[in-house]
Design a protein around this motif. Structure first.
Motif, mmCIF file in Angstrom:
data_model
loop_
_atom_site.group_PDB
_atom_site.id
_atom_site.type_symbol
_atom_site.label_atom_id
_atom_site.label_comp_id
_atom_site.label_asym_id
_atom_site.label_seq_id
_atom_site.Cartn_x
_atom_site.Cartn_y
_atom_site.Cartn_z
ATOM 1 N N GLU A 1 46.941 67.605 -4.593
ATOM 2 C CA GLU A 1 47.731 66.629 -5.324
ATOM 3 C C GLU A 1 47.076 65.253 -5.227
ATOM 4 O O GLU A 1 46.659 64.822 -4.160
ATOM 5 N N MET A 2 46.978 64.569 -6.388
ATOM 6 C CA MET A 2 46.292 63.280 -6.462
ATOM 7 C C MET A 2 47.301 62.147 -6.627
ATOM 8 O O MET A 2 48.396 62.339 -7.165
ATOM 9 N N ASP A 3 46.903 60.954 -6.169
ATOM 10 C CA ASP A 3 47.744 59.786 -6.419
ATOM 11 C C ASP A 3 47.359 59.164 -7.765
ATOM 12 O O ASP A 3 46.532 59.710 -8.512
ATOM 13 N N GLY A 4 47.943 58.032 -8.098
ATOM 14 C CA GLY A 4 47.710 57.415 -9.398
ATOM 15 C C GLY A 4 46.299 56.921 -9.607
ATOM 16 O O GLY A 4 45.908 56.630 -10.739
ATOM 17 N N LYS A 5 45.500 56.808 -8.534
ATOM 18 C CA LYS A 5 44.134 56.307 -8.644
ATOM 19 C C LYS A 5 43.089 57.410 -8.547
ATOM 20 O O LYS A 5 41.897 57.130 -8.516
ATOM 21 N N GLY A 6 43.539 58.672 -8.454
ATOM 22 C CA GLY A 6 42.598 59.786 -8.413
ATOM 23 C C GLY A 6 42.112 60.148 -7.030
ATOM 24 O O GLY A 6 41.108 60.854 -6.892
ATOM 25 N N SER A 7 42.802 59.693 -5.976
ATOM 26 C CA SER A 7 42.467 60.051 -4.598
ATOM 27 C C SER A 7 43.511 61.033 -4.072
ATOM 28 O O SER A 7 44.635 61.078 -4.590
ATOM 29 N N PRO A 8 43.162 61.834 -3.052
ATOM 30 C CA PRO A 8 44.148 62.777 -2.505
ATOM 31 C C PRO A 8 45.420 62.068 -2.053
ATOM 32 O O PRO A 8 45.362 61.064 -1.335
ATOM 33 N N LEU A 9 46.570 62.564 -2.482
ATOM 34 C CA LEU A 9 47.847 61.966 -2.092
ATOM 35 C C LEU A 9 48.122 62.201 -0.613
ATOM 36 O O LEU A 9 48.712 61.355 0.068
ATOM 37 N N HIS A 10 47.689 63.363 -0.106
ATOM 38 C CA HIS A 10 47.858 63.700 1.312
ATOM 39 C C HIS A 10 46.475 63.971 1.901
ATOM 40 O O HIS A 10 46.057 65.131 2.016
ATOM 41 N N PRO A 11 45.721 62.918 2.238
ATOM 42 C CA PRO A 11 44.345 63.111 2.718
ATOM 43 C C PRO A 11 44.298 63.966 3.976
ATOM 44 O O PRO A 11 45.161 63.863 4.853
ATOM 45 N N ARG A 12 43.282 64.773 4.065
ATOM 46 C CA ARG A 12 43.132 65.682 5.204
ATOM 47 C C ARG A 12 42.800 64.920 6.480
ATOM 48 O O ARG A 12 43.160 65.343 7.574
ATOM 49 N N HIS A 13 42.112 63.813 6.341
ATOM 50 C CA HIS A 13 41.729 62.992 7.490
ATOM 51 C C HIS A 13 42.299 61.585 7.321
ATOM 52 O O HIS A 13 42.397 61.068 6.202
ATOM 53 N N GLY A 14 42.645 60.957 8.453
ATOM 54 C CA GLY A 14 43.158 59.605 8.429
ATOM 55 C C GLY A 14 42.047 58.586 8.398
ATOM 56 O O GLY A 14 40.858 58.929 8.324
ATOM 57 N N ILE A 15 42.433 57.291 8.476
ATOM 58 C CA ILE A 15 41.446 56.215 8.464
ATOM 59 C C ILE A 15 40.512 56.326 9.669
ATOM 60 O O ILE A 15 39.332 55.987 9.592
ATOM 61 N N ASP A 16 41.036 56.852 10.779
ATOM 62 C CA ASP A 16 40.212 57.020 11.987
ATOM 63 C C ASP A 16 39.356 58.284 11.939
ATOM 64 O O ASP A 16 38.732 58.662 12.930
ATOM 65 N N LYS A 17 39.351 58.988 10.783
ATOM 66 C CA LYS A 17 38.571 60.205 10.536
ATOM 67 C C LYS A 17 39.046 61.401 11.345
ATOM 68 O O LYS A 17 38.359 62.419 11.429
ATOM 69 N N ASN A 18 40.226 61.289 11.937
ATOM 70 C CA ASN A 18 40.808 62.426 12.660
ATOM 71 C C ASN A 18 41.641 63.281 11.707
ATOM 72 O O ASN A 18 42.265 62.773 10.775
ATOM 73 N N LEU A 19 41.646 64.577 11.971
ATOM 74 C CA LEU A 19 42.386 65.520 11.133
ATOM 75 C C LEU A 19 43.886 65.251 11.236
ATOM 76 O O LEU A 19 44.416 64.995 12.320
ATOM 77 N N ILE A 20 44.578 65.282 10.098
ATOM 78 C CA ILE A 20 46.034 65.137 10.056
ATOM 79 C C ILE A 20 46.625 66.536 9.888
ATOM 80 O O ILE A 20 46.600 67.093 8.783
ATOM 81 N N PRO A 21 47.135 67.166 10.954
ATOM 82 C CA PRO A 21 47.550 68.580 10.903
ATOM 83 C C PRO A 21 48.566 68.889 9.802
ATOM 84 O O PRO A 21 48.448 69.904 9.116
ATOM 85 N N GLU A 22 49.575 68.018 9.627
ATOM 86 C CA GLU A 22 50.606 68.312 8.628
ATOM 87 C C GLU A 22 50.039 68.289 7.209
ATOM 88 O O GLU A 22 50.506 69.030 6.339
ATOM 89 N N HIS A 23 49.019 67.465 6.983
ATOM 90 C CA HIS A 23 48.379 67.451 5.664
ATOM 91 C C HIS A 23 47.456 68.648 5.499
ATOM 92 O O HIS A 23 47.343 69.208 4.400
#
Length: 574
Positions: free
Chosen positions: A222-244
């Motif tokens: 799923e994408m946001d309005g700017k064409g980026s993942p709405l639920h990115p797999r990794h956060g800003i700290d580049k760590n995996l976001i398990p729920e995403h």
């Protein structure tokens, strides 16, 4: 435009149609101008004699999409805009449509419609299409299911068997690309994805650069309005976001890439950006949108195209790149002449080694006094009419009731006076000129700014000889956007009925015309309602003043330098 999504019921209009195999093509759009995408595709297909919505070309549902186009249940937003489209063609046409022998991955603008063109050759001229994929399998659940779909397609369908036999031989080199829409996966994770399809057993050698065939595995999220993942797999700290990471994909696709990848970048659309042009003005049309308009107008190699509000020629340049013969006119002689010898419309055409257009200082309000009208001439009229927002509309005439006559000896180089040109009259004259001068089935394409309450069914100008084909709205602000309108000539013009035609242009008379008139005043009035308007307006005025003073100082310095150089030469000669 009929873009009804294909369903089992819609496929069963007859016994033969119900049992017919279909050839599926997946289209990935660039995540821009989303509201203009379907109309561009329909125009290009129509140019090649293919009607979208007919048995020869239907819209097939995406994974997880119902017959209304809503996506459930994986998406948190059933109304989301997905950058994919699946087109369904008769299986009997697969051999012709799937042929990519002509290397359609190139960025070739000047093409002509052909009955024998492959689907990649047809769609490669669509500006807003990113990639074109021959779809072998698709799933909403997992890679395993998608891989199973591919196997069944190859094993159980005539189309799949035939295509696989042609591409999987020992002589055909190949590679497999994993596309995850901005979601990052490690090399090991991508290798595991590829292994799901290892059972296909391609016999040819793997070749990473310019293989005979490139296969692509797409995991749609799923994408946001700017064409980026709405639920990115990794956060800003580049760590995996398990729920995403646990979220299922919206769709998984596998197929053979047919074309479109090299459309952007320095060798593609990027080279035509406005920032690379030698001559620009405040109303120069964005290159990408200009190319979209040429497709709405079905401009192709050999077309004769006219722009009655040519300005700096940005739209005509895109038409010339399509291979058209271009003509343009403008009432402002200054913009036609350019700033200097190196900054003119012609220099823009010379920059891309294009045939120079025919340019004329002319007034569209009195077109009949400048051009012959004994027979239709243009295949398309593509333009951006003046609406008085950045540049006011003008027409020939004087504000005085009794203007001073021009002496005979001054007529040879006289530039006529101009006066304000009401936007409603601009549109009325444009449609009338188009109805008179377009060939049958020729197209008029124009851009018009409009507010959200604008009703295209009653507020757009109409003409008895022109049929509305597309009216696509793109919001730019909360209450303001722009609309690309395409009309087609469907009836020959009767000059004896001109007054009748002109009286019917605005459906609701002055009420409809008012929606197009005074747009600048309406925009300013809406802007003044926003908080902090006065402070921001003062800042803009200060910047404009500083810019004018800077230009004035630079001009003065240049004059001084020239005078000093002349004085130095004269002193040296003496």
């Amino acid at each position: 435009m009929d873009t009804t999504i294909e369903t089992p019921e819609s496929n069963s209009s007859s016994a033969s149609d119900a049992n017919e195999e279909r050839y599926l093509v997946l289209i990935e759009f660039a995540y821009r101008h989303l509201d203009f995408q379907m109309a561009e595709i329909e125009s290009i297909l129509d140019m090649h004699g293919i009607q979208l919505g007919s048995p020869d070309c239907r819209v097939h549902p995406l994974p997880g999409q119902d017959e209304t186009g809503r996506t459930t249940p994986a998406s948190t937003n059933p109304e989301l805009r997905r950058p994919y489209l699946i087109l369904s063609f008769p299986g009997k046409d697969a051999s012709k449509l799937s042929d990519n022998r002509n290397n359609v991955d190139r960025w070739d603008l000047a093409t002509r419609a052909s009955e024998n063109a492959s689907i990649a050759e047809i769609l490669s001229r669509c500006t807003l299409i990113k990639t074109i994929v021959e779809l072998w399998g698709a799933s909403t659940s997992s890679l395993d299911t998608c891989a199973k779909e591919c196997g069944e397609w190859i094993k159980n369908t005539k189309v799949g068997k035939s295509i696989f036999a042609n591409v999987a031989s020992e002589k055909e080199s190949w590679k497999l690309t994993v596309h995850t829409l901005g979601t990052k996966y490690t090399r090991e994770e991508q290798a595991e994805m590829r292994n799901k399809f290892s059972y296909l057993g391609f016999q040819g050698p793997v070749q990473m650069k310019e293989p005979n065939h490139e296969y692509i595995l797409i995991r749609e999220v799923e994408m946001d309005g700017k064409g980026s993942p709405l639920h990115p797999r990794h956060g800003i700290d580049k760590n995996l976001i398990p729920e995403h990471d646990k979220l299922p994909p919206l769709g998984v696709y596998f197929g053979r890439l047919l074309g479109g990848k090299s459309k952007r970048g320095r060798g593609g659309l990027e080279q035509y950006n406005l920032k690379n042009r030698v001559y620009l003005g405040p109303t120069s049309m964005d290159a990408e949108l200009s190319f979209v308009m040429t497709n709405y107008g079905q401009v192709q190699k050999g077309s004769v195209v006219f722009d009655p509000f040519v300005g700096t020629g940005s739209i005509l340049l895109s038409c010339a790149l399509r291979g058209a013969y271009c003509m343009g006119s403008d009432i402002d002689i200054r913009v036609l002449k350019g700033r200097n010898e190196q900054e003119t419309i012609w220099k823009n055409f010379d920059q891309y080694k294009l045939r120079r257009p025919e340019l004329l200082r002319s007034d569209n309000a009195i077109y009949h006094r400048h051009f012959r009208q004994h027979q239709p001439l243009y295949n398309a009229i593509v333009c951006d009419p003046p609406y008085g927002i950045r540049a006011g509309a003008r027409k020939t005439g004087s504000r005085k009731d009794t203007p001073r006559p021009i002496l005979e000896e001054h007529r040879h180089d006289h530039i006529a006076q101009t006066k304000p040109y009401a936007v409603s009259d601009v549109m009325s004259d444009l449609l009338d000129v188009a109805a008179r001068t377009l060939v049958m089935n020729g197209r008029l394409v124009y851009v018009i700014p409009s507010f959200q309450e604008f009703d295209p069914n009653t507020d757009l100008p109409r003409h008895d000889c022109l049929e509305l084909v597309h009216s696509c709205y793109q919001p730019l602000q909360a209450d303001l956007g722009r609309r690309i309108v395409a009309m087609k000539k469907v009836k020959e013009y009767d000059f004896s009925k001109r007054d009748h035609y002109m009286s019917r242009i605005w459906v609701n008379g002055t009420a409809s015309a008012e929606k197009c008139a005074n747009l600048r005043d309406k925009i300013l009035e809406a802007a003044k309602q926003k908080p902090d308007y006065e402070r921001k307006a003062a800042v803009r005025r200060q910047k404009r003043k500083a810019h004018r003073e800077e230009k004035k100082a630079a001009k003065k310095k240049l004059a001084q330098d020239n005078n000093e150089a002349v004085a130095a030469v004269e002193e040296k000669q003496s």
